[in-house]
Design an enzyme around this catalytic site. Structure first.
Site, mmCIF file in Angstrom:
data_model
loop_
_atom_site.group_PDB
_atom_site.id
_atom_site.type_symbol
_atom_site.label_atom_id
_atom_site.label_comp_id
_atom_site.label_asym_id
_atom_site.label_seq_id
_atom_site.Cartn_x
_atom_site.Cartn_y
_atom_site.Cartn_z
ATOM 1 N N GLU A 10 0.859 -1.193 0.000
ATOM 2 C CA GLU A 10 0.000 0.000 0.000
ATOM 3 C C GLU A 10 0.893 1.241 0.000
ATOM 4 O O GLU A 10 1.814 1.345 0.801
ATOM 5 C CB GLU A 10 -0.922 -0.022 1.237
ATOM 6 C CG GLU A 10 -1.623 1.282 1.561
ATOM 7 C CD GLU A 10 -2.500 1.841 0.439
ATOM 8 O OE1 GLU A 10 -3.282 1.081 -0.153
ATOM 9 O OE2 GLU A 10 -2.365 3.061 0.153
ATOM 10 N N GLN A 11 0.559 2.175 -0.892
ATOM 11 C CA GLN A 11 1.420 3.366 -1.009
ATOM 12 C C GLN A 11 1.286 4.305 0.190
ATOM 13 O O GLN A 11 2.246 4.993 0.538
ATOM 14 C CB GLN A 11 1.103 4.121 -2.304
ATOM 15 C CG GLN A 11 -0.302 4.701 -2.355
ATOM 16 C CD GLN A 11 -0.646 5.357 -3.694
ATOM 17 O OE1 GLN A 11 0.146 5.320 -4.632
ATOM 18 N NE2 GLN A 11 -1.818 5.962 -3.758
ATOM 19 N N ARG A 56 -17.504 3.245 6.086
ATOM 20 C CA ARG A 56 -16.435 2.669 5.275
ATOM 21 C C ARG A 56 -15.270 2.189 6.110
ATOM 22 O O ARG A 56 -14.694 1.135 5.868
ATOM 23 C CB ARG A 56 -15.824 3.746 4.369
ATOM 24 C CG ARG A 56 -16.411 3.854 3.081
ATOM 25 C CD ARG A 56 -16.010 5.151 2.453
ATOM 26 N NE ARG A 56 -16.936 5.279 1.352
ATOM 27 C CZ ARG A 56 -16.747 4.725 0.176
ATOM 28 N NH1 ARG A 56 -15.639 4.097 -0.104
ATOM 29 N NH2 ARG A 56 -17.659 4.821 -0.744
ATOM 30 N N TYR A 103 -28.830 8.301 5.301
ATOM 31 C CA TYR A 103 -29.076 7.133 6.143
ATOM 32 C C TYR A 103 -28.272 7.201 7.432
ATOM 33 O O TYR A 103 -27.243 7.878 7.498
ATOM 34 C CB TYR A 103 -28.812 5.812 5.410
ATOM 35 C CG TYR A 103 -27.473 5.653 4.707
ATOM 36 C CD1 TYR A 103 -26.349 5.217 5.394
ATOM 37 C CD2 TYR A 103 -27.352 5.914 3.343
ATOM 38 C CE1 TYR A 103 -25.137 5.028 4.736
ATOM 39 C CE2 TYR A 103 -26.135 5.729 2.681
ATOM 40 C CZ TYR A 103 -25.041 5.294 3.380
ATOM 41 O OH TYR A 103 -23.852 5.115 2.732
ATOM 42 N N ASP A 121 -11.786 -1.405 -8.222
ATOM 43 C CA ASP A 121 -11.939 -0.234 -9.090
ATOM 44 C C ASP A 121 -10.909 -0.204 -10.212
ATOM 45 O O ASP A 121 -11.156 0.413 -11.251
ATOM 46 C CB ASP A 121 -11.825 1.061 -8.262
ATOM 47 C CG ASP A 121 -13.172 1.524 -7.720
ATOM 48 O OD1 ASP A 121 -14.148 0.751 -7.798
ATOM 49 O OD2 ASP A 121 -13.247 2.669 -7.212
HETATM 50 P P1 FAD Z 1 -9.578 2.108 -3.712
HETATM 51 O O1 FAD Z 1 -10.481 2.268 -2.555
HETATM 52 O O2 FAD Z 1 -9.355 3.265 -4.624
HETATM 53 O O3 FAD Z 1 -8.196 1.579 -3.167
HETATM 54 C C1 FAD Z 1 -7.008 1.601 -3.935
HETATM 55 C C2 FAD Z 1 -5.842 1.499 -2.949
HETATM 56 O O4 FAD Z 1 -4.638 1.318 -3.680
HETATM 57 C C3 FAD Z 1 -5.663 2.782 -2.133
HETATM 58 O O5 FAD Z 1 -5.454 2.437 -0.793
HETATM 59 C C4 FAD Z 1 -4.440 3.431 -2.770
HETATM 60 O O6 FAD Z 1 -3.696 4.213 -1.850
HETATM 61 C C5 FAD Z 1 -3.662 2.219 -3.225
HETATM 62 N N1 FAD Z 1 -2.790 2.459 -4.382
HETATM 63 C C6 FAD Z 1 -3.106 3.128 -5.518
HETATM 64 N N2 FAD Z 1 -2.071 3.124 -6.375
HETATM 65 C C7 FAD Z 1 -1.074 2.428 -5.759
HETATM 66 C C8 FAD Z 1 0.255 2.077 -6.141
HETATM 67 N N3 FAD Z 1 0.756 2.449 -7.330
HETATM 68 N N4 FAD Z 1 1.024 1.368 -5.268
HETATM 69 C C9 FAD Z 1 0.507 0.978 -4.070
HETATM 70 N N5 FAD Z 1 -0.744 1.289 -3.647
HETATM 71 C C10 FAD Z 1 -1.522 2.006 -4.489
HETATM 72 N N6 FAD Z 1 -19.548 1.117 -3.305
HETATM 73 C C11 FAD Z 1 -20.440 0.288 -2.705
HETATM 74 O O7 FAD Z 1 -20.296 -0.943 -2.783
HETATM 75 N N7 FAD Z 1 -21.521 0.786 -2.010
HETATM 76 C C12 FAD Z 1 -21.729 2.141 -1.887
HETATM 77 O O8 FAD Z 1 -22.704 2.569 -1.243
HETATM 78 C C13 FAD Z 1 -20.796 3.038 -2.504
HETATM 79 N N8 FAD Z 1 -20.977 4.372 -2.407
HETATM 80 C C14 FAD Z 1 -20.071 5.209 -2.979
HETATM 81 C C15 FAD Z 1 -20.264 6.586 -2.867
HETATM 82 C C16 FAD Z 1 -19.375 7.479 -3.446
HETATM 83 C C17 FAD Z 1 -19.614 8.970 -3.336
HETATM 84 C C18 FAD Z 1 -18.246 6.968 -4.163
HETATM 85 C C19 FAD Z 1 -17.243 7.907 -4.791
HETATM 86 C C20 FAD Z 1 -18.041 5.591 -4.277
HETATM 87 C C21 FAD Z 1 -18.948 4.693 -3.699
HETATM 88 N N9 FAD Z 1 -18.785 3.298 -3.800
HETATM 89 C C22 FAD Z 1 -19.694 2.471 -3.221
HETATM 90 C C23 FAD Z 1 -17.649 2.716 -4.577
HETATM 91 C C24 FAD Z 1 -16.518 2.226 -3.675
HETATM 92 O O9 FAD Z 1 -16.118 3.257 -2.819
HETATM 93 C C25 FAD Z 1 -15.318 1.786 -4.513
HETATM 94 O O10 FAD Z 1 -15.751 0.997 -5.601
HETATM 95 C C26 FAD Z 1 -14.338 0.944 -3.684
HETATM 96 O O11 FAD Z 1 -13.931 1.643 -2.541
HETATM 97 C C27 FAD Z 1 -13.126 0.539 -4.522
HETATM 98 O O12 FAD Z 1 -12.170 -0.139 -3.710
HETATM 99 P P2 FAD Z 1 -10.743 -0.506 -4.286
HETATM 100 O O13 FAD Z 1 -10.010 -1.129 -3.148
HETATM 101 O O14 FAD Z 1 -10.859 -1.255 -5.551
HETATM 102 O O15 FAD Z 1 -10.069 0.880 -4.692
#
Ligand code: FAD
Length: 413
Positions: A36-37, A109, A216, A293
């Site tokens: 994790e960065q 979250r 909510y 994501d």
């Molecule tokens: P991220 O949370 O973006 O995590 C990526 C991680 O990788 C971060 O910790 C980052 O620091 C790290 N990283 C990035 N690049 C590097 C690198 N080069 N080297 C090392 N580490 C790195 N989803 C739901 O299921 N229900 C909801 O109700 C919902 N509501 C939402 C409301 C809003 C307003 C938004 C914006 C989003 C919502 N989402 C919801 C979507 C959800 O937040 C995301 O889909 C989810 O958090 C994605 O998780 P992730 O771990 O894939 O990516």
């Protein structure tokens, strides 16, 4: 040089997606390291809705009791018109739990992330901070994540590095797509809304022209979460500085008393510009695969972003378990099985989320039509959610049919 002993799987990114992958694979007996960065593991303190297709998996991982103790089980999701306040339709979440066997929950979250983090620690995941991965390489029977301090080798590298994923460039030259919409969030102690006309037992979504507002309760009803989303005129005009607080105030002037009363409680010092990406159908290059994501960032209208990341982790780990033999894991087989089903499902979610957003934000005649369609919906009609809330498919053949009329675009688009 890496961070010590070799591992089976290197996970890049320690968000909800990265931790879910690390946990799922560790529970299948593999050694996993997360890079994790950031200096610490964490999530911004706002709410998250998690549907039964997610709580079903958390239950398999033995985490459902813990997340239930931290979250809230609302009674309904209520959709109201944001202008006149009329209730348009409702999802009865008690009946949803009966139908799908698992609850619909809202959770802070950081509580979901914290639960996954504790579970990872307890399972022996090697969690490393302050490592930003800059590149990827294939290796003999494995892959390598490259960073300033060295190289981390695994039989597989799972890239969970979010919307602006570096790893995605191996598979696609696409860029994040701006929706010109922006989200403001705010989670406050419940006392601050106690005198307002709020419904603490429901998730309420107020849908309006070019804007919507979600409310909510969180943490046993001790906190109240709100999300205000609107289309930014400055974004449409091509300005750099868009989504600013003056635009927030302007976007909701015509909305109901209930919406306007909640707006002063939004955090005004940060906002989230809403991007997604076009779906891509191939997430695997050699022994490097995308998840969360990085693979499928959605617009959040179906509240399935984090949920899809958790599903990815579960699906991959089930195929890994199925394809583990005396010689170890058949990784190419497991990644192929993952790649055969997840992009197909997530494509549907991404395109439906875009269409759903359009439906919510209609104005004029289209708004009237939308309200009529929603009013006519039977409370116990599950056409719109069966394909999402049912058991997560492990193979394309298990993917549930979309609701009728689906041919690439949802029926209400
Ligand atoms: P991220 O949370 O973006 O995590 C990526 C991680 O990788 C971060 O910790 C980052 O620091 C790290 N990283 C990035 N690049 C590097 C690198 N080069 N080297 C090392 N580490 C790195 N989803 C739901 O299921 N229900 C909801 O109700 C919902 N509501 C939402 C409301 C809003 C307003 C938004 C914006 C989003 C919502 N989402 C919801 C979507 C959800 O937040 C995301 O889909 C989810 O958090 C994605 O998780 P992730 O771990 O894939 O990516």
């Amino acid at each position: 040089v890496g961070h010590g002993r070799d591992v089976d799987v290197v996970v890049v990114g320690g968000g909800i997606g990265g931790l879910a992958n690390a946990l799922a694979l560790t529970l299948k007996g593999l050694r996993v390291r997360v890079l994790e960065q950031a200096h610490e593991f964490g999530e911004v303190g706002a709410g998250l809705q998690i549907a039964p297709n997610c709580t079903r998996i958390l239950d398999r991982w033995g985490l459902l009791d813990e997340v239930t103790s931290l979250g809230v089980l609302p009674e309904s999701i209520v959709m109201r018109d944001a202008i006149d306040g009329e209730v348009l339709t409702r999802l009865d979440l008690r009946d949803v739990e009966r139908r799908y066997g698992f609850p619909y929950m809202v959770i802070h979250r950081s509580d979901l992330h914290g639960t996954l983090l504790r579970a990872c620690r307890g399972a022996g995941v090697d969690l490393v901070n302050d490592v930003a991965v800059t590149g990827y390489e294939q290796a003999a029977d494995g892959a390598v994540a490259v960073h300033a301090g060295g190289r981390e080798r695994g039989a597989v590298v799972m890239a969970a590095d979010g919307l602006r994923s570096v790893a995605r460039r191996l598979l696609s030259d696409d860029e994040p797509v701006s929706s010109a919409y922006v989200a403001y969030r705010g989670a406050v102690p419940f006392e601050q809304v106690a005198r307002l006309d709020v419904q603490p037992k429901d998730v309420v979504v107020h849908v309006g022209p070019r804007c919507h507002f979600v409310q909510y309760a969180l943490r046993h009803g001790e906190m109240f979460n709100q999300v205000a989303v609107f289309e930014s005129p400055k974004a449409l005009a091509g300005e750099e500085e868009w989504g600013t607080p003056d635009e927030l105030d302007a976007a909701f002037t015509a909305t109901s008393e209930q919406v306007r009363a909640g707006l002063p409680l939004m955090w005004r010092d940060r906002w989230w510009r809403m991007f997604d990406r076009d779906p891509i159908d191939d997430w695997v290059r050699g022994r490097i695969a995308l998840t969360g994501d990085a693979a499928h960032p959605p617009l959040q209208y179906l509240a399935q972003g984090a949920v899809m990341a958790i599903e990815d982790a579960w699906v991959l780990s089930e195929h890994v378990a199925r394809l583990t033999g005396a010689a170890g894991v058949d990784w190419d087989g497991a990644l192929a099985a993952y790649n055969a089903v997840r992009p197909l499902h997530c494509r549907r979610v991404l395109t439906t989320a875009r269409a759903w957003g359009k439906l919510w934000h209609h104005d004029g005649e289209k708004r009237e039509w939308r309200n009529a369609v929603l009013r006519a919906r039977d409370v116990h009609d599950y056409t719109y959610v069966d394909w999402l809330f049912g058991p997560t498919a492990l193979t394309p053949g298990e993917l549930p049919p979309m609701f009728s009329g689906y041919d690439g675009e949802p029926v209400l688009a």
